[in-house]
Write a protein that holds these residues in place. Structure first.
Motif, short mmCIF file in Angstrom:
data_model
loop_
_atom_site.label_atom_id
_atom_site.label_comp_id
_atom_site.label_asym_id
_atom_site.label_seq_id
_atom_site.Cartn_x
_atom_site.Cartn_y
_atom_site.Cartn_z
N SER A 113 3.90 -10.60 -3.65
CA SER A 113 3.92 -9.85 -4.90
C SER A 113 2.64 -9.03 -5.07
O SER A 113 2.67 -7.86 -5.46
CB SER A 113 4.10 -10.83 -6.07
OG SER A 113 3.92 -10.19 -7.29
N GLU A 114 1.51 -9.65 -4.75
CA GLU A 114 0.23 -8.94 -4.86
C GLU A 114 0.13 -7.81 -3.84
O GLU A 114 -0.36 -6.72 -4.14
CB GLU A 114 -0.93 -9.94 -4.68
CG GLU A 114 -2.33 -9.34 -4.76
CD GLU A 114 -2.67 -8.69 -6.09
OE1 GLU A 114 -3.70 -7.99 -6.16
OE2 GLU A 114 -1.92 -8.87 -7.07
N LYS A 115 0.63 -8.05 -2.63
CA LYS A 115 0.65 -6.99 -1.61
C LYS A 115 1.47 -5.80 -2.09
O LYS A 115 1.07 -4.64 -1.91
CB LYS A 115 1.25 -7.53 -0.30
CG LYS A 115 0.27 -8.12 0.66
CD LYS A 115 0.98 -8.37 1.97
CE LYS A 115 0.05 -8.95 3.00
NZ LYS A 115 0.75 -9.23 4.26
N GLU A 116 2.63 -6.09 -2.70
CA GLU A 116 3.49 -5.02 -3.19
C GLU A 116 2.77 -4.20 -4.26
O GLU A 116 2.88 -2.97 -4.29
CB GLU A 116 4.79 -5.62 -3.74
CG GLU A 116 5.86 -4.60 -4.07
CD GLU A 116 6.29 -3.75 -2.89
OE1 GLU A 116 6.55 -2.54 -3.10
OE2 GLU A 116 6.36 -4.27 -1.75
N ARG A 117 2.04 -4.88 -5.12
CA ARG A 117 1.28 -4.18 -6.16
C ARG A 117 0.23 -3.26 -5.52
O ARG A 117 0.07 -2.09 -5.92
CB ARG A 117 0.59 -5.19 -7.09
CG ARG A 117 -0.13 -4.56 -8.28
CD ARG A 117 -0.86 -5.58 -9.12
NE ARG A 117 -2.03 -6.13 -8.45
CZ ARG A 117 -3.21 -5.50 -8.38
NH1 ARG A 117 -3.37 -4.30 -8.91
NH2 ARG A 117 -4.23 -6.08 -7.76
N LEU A 118 -0.47 -3.76 -4.51
CA LEU A 118 -1.51 -2.97 -3.83
C LEU A 118 -0.89 -1.78 -3.09
O LEU A 118 -1.48 -0.70 -3.04
CB LEU A 118 -2.30 -3.86 -2.86
CG LEU A 118 -3.17 -4.94 -3.50
CD1 LEU A 118 -3.66 -5.93 -2.46
CD2 LEU A 118 -4.35 -4.32 -4.25
N ILE A 119 0.31 -1.98 -2.54
CA ILE A 119 1.02 -0.88 -1.87
C ILE A 119 1.39 0.20 -2.88
O ILE A 119 1.17 1.40 -2.64
CB ILE A 119 2.27 -1.41 -1.14
CG1 ILE A 119 1.88 -2.24 0.08
CG2 ILE A 119 3.19 -0.26 -0.71
CD1 ILE A 119 3.00 -3.10 0.65
N GLN A 120 1.94 -0.23 -4.03
CA GLN A 120 2.34 0.73 -5.07
C GLN A 120 1.15 1.52 -5.59
O GLN A 120 1.28 2.70 -5.95
CB GLN A 120 3.03 -0.01 -6.23
CG GLN A 120 4.34 -0.70 -5.87
CD GLN A 120 5.38 0.24 -5.29
OE1 GLN A 120 5.47 1.41 -5.67
NE2 GLN A 120 6.18 -0.26 -4.35
N ILE A 153 -3.25 -0.29 -0.05
CA ILE A 153 -2.95 -0.69 1.33
C ILE A 153 -1.63 -0.05 1.74
O ILE A 153 -0.85 0.39 0.89
CB ILE A 153 -2.88 -2.23 1.50
CG1 ILE A 153 -1.75 -2.84 0.64
CG2 ILE A 153 -4.21 -2.89 1.17
CD1 ILE A 153 -1.51 -4.32 0.91
N LYS A 154 -1.39 0.00 3.04
CA LYS A 154 -0.14 0.58 3.54
C LYS A 154 0.87 -0.52 3.82
O LYS A 154 0.52 -1.64 4.19
CB LYS A 154 -0.42 1.37 4.83
CG LYS A 154 -1.23 2.64 4.58
CD LYS A 154 -1.48 3.38 5.87
CE LYS A 154 -2.28 4.66 5.60
NZ LYS A 154 -2.66 5.33 6.86
#
Length: 252
Positions: A34-41, A45-46
């Motif tokens: 969930s946190e990765k998705e937030r950072l991607i949005q 991060i890619k």
């Protein structure tokens, strides 16, 4: 041998007791995703279009990769507690990321002699302007795990959790692999323990490439390495116990 055995017990889930009240690792993984998705949005991060997802079904382990599911039971090296999960390092961390900081920032510089070997977590650094070290070196940041990739430094367990860098950033010898947790959720000293286990060193040596005396572990080995993920609180208890026992071994 005793220190190797302690680390093996630790990552097998046999060094400290499991606590039923701990949040299971499956929930921890959901928080990380969930946190990765937030950072991607947010464009920080890619997206990894080849990210591995490992799950259990019918008492077997499966991996979904590039839309294809396959059973990986033959790759699972040992049994882990029910509250733990298997995952590849590359699905948790950015491997060998790059820093983007001001040229005039004061940063830490870590040649190989400043990364200590053995079972401890220790390194030092020199201070340099970022523009002097940003090219031709491996990038580092506080809380990264740095692992020497060349023989004999790899076998000698030259690895540490990076800390106290000026500005929070630095660079080091090109002969490093670096794990970075952009989510800032994971407890990095636990993953340092994994990188110091006999199994990690043994498996890395099987994957060496290069000429004699200049052999290295490749990035693919690091990214694809299967690791046992305990609940967060258990990660911390494991590290605390390992540190106490290693210290007592040293005194003995």
């Amino acid at each position: 041998m005793l220190k190797k055995s302690i680390l093996q017990e630790a990552v097998h889930g046999k060094l400290v007791p499991q606590d039923p009240s701990d949040e299971p690792a499956s929930v921890l993984l959901e928080r990380i995703r969930s946190e990765k998705e937030r950072l991607i949005q947010e464009g920080k991060i890619k997206r990894d279009n080849h990210e591995s997802v490992i799950f259990r079904r019918d008492n077997s382990h499966y991996e979904k990769l590039d839309g294809i599911e396959r059973c990986i039971d033959d790759e699972i090296p040992f049994e882990i507690p029910n509250s733990w999960e298997w995952i590849r390092l590359g699905a948790l961390f950015a491997v060998n990321p790059r820093n983007n900081i001001s040229d005039d920032a004061i940063a830490g510089f870590m040649p190989m002699p400043l990364l200590k070997d053995g079972f401890n977590n220790s390194h030092t650094f020199e201070k340099k302007k970022w523009k002097e070290i940003k090219s031709g070196f491996t990038h580092l940041a506080n809380n990264d795990v740095a692992i020497a990739k060349i023989t004999p430094c790899f076998q000698n367990r030259k690895s540490a959790v990076i800390h106290d860098l000026p500005s929070g950033y630095g660079a080091g010898t090109t002969e490093l692999h670096v794990l970075r947790d952009y989510t800032k959720i994971l407890y990095m000293p636990y993953f340092l323990i994994i990188c110091k286990t006999h199994a990690f060193i043994r498996d890395g040596m099987k994957n060496f490439s290069g000429t004699a005396g200049q052999q290295r572990v490749g990035k693919d080995f690091i990214s694809n390495y299967l690791v046992p993920l305990p609940p967060m609180n258990e990660q911390k208890r494991i590290v605390q116990k390992v540190n106490v026992v290693i210290e007592s071994c040293t005194i003995l």
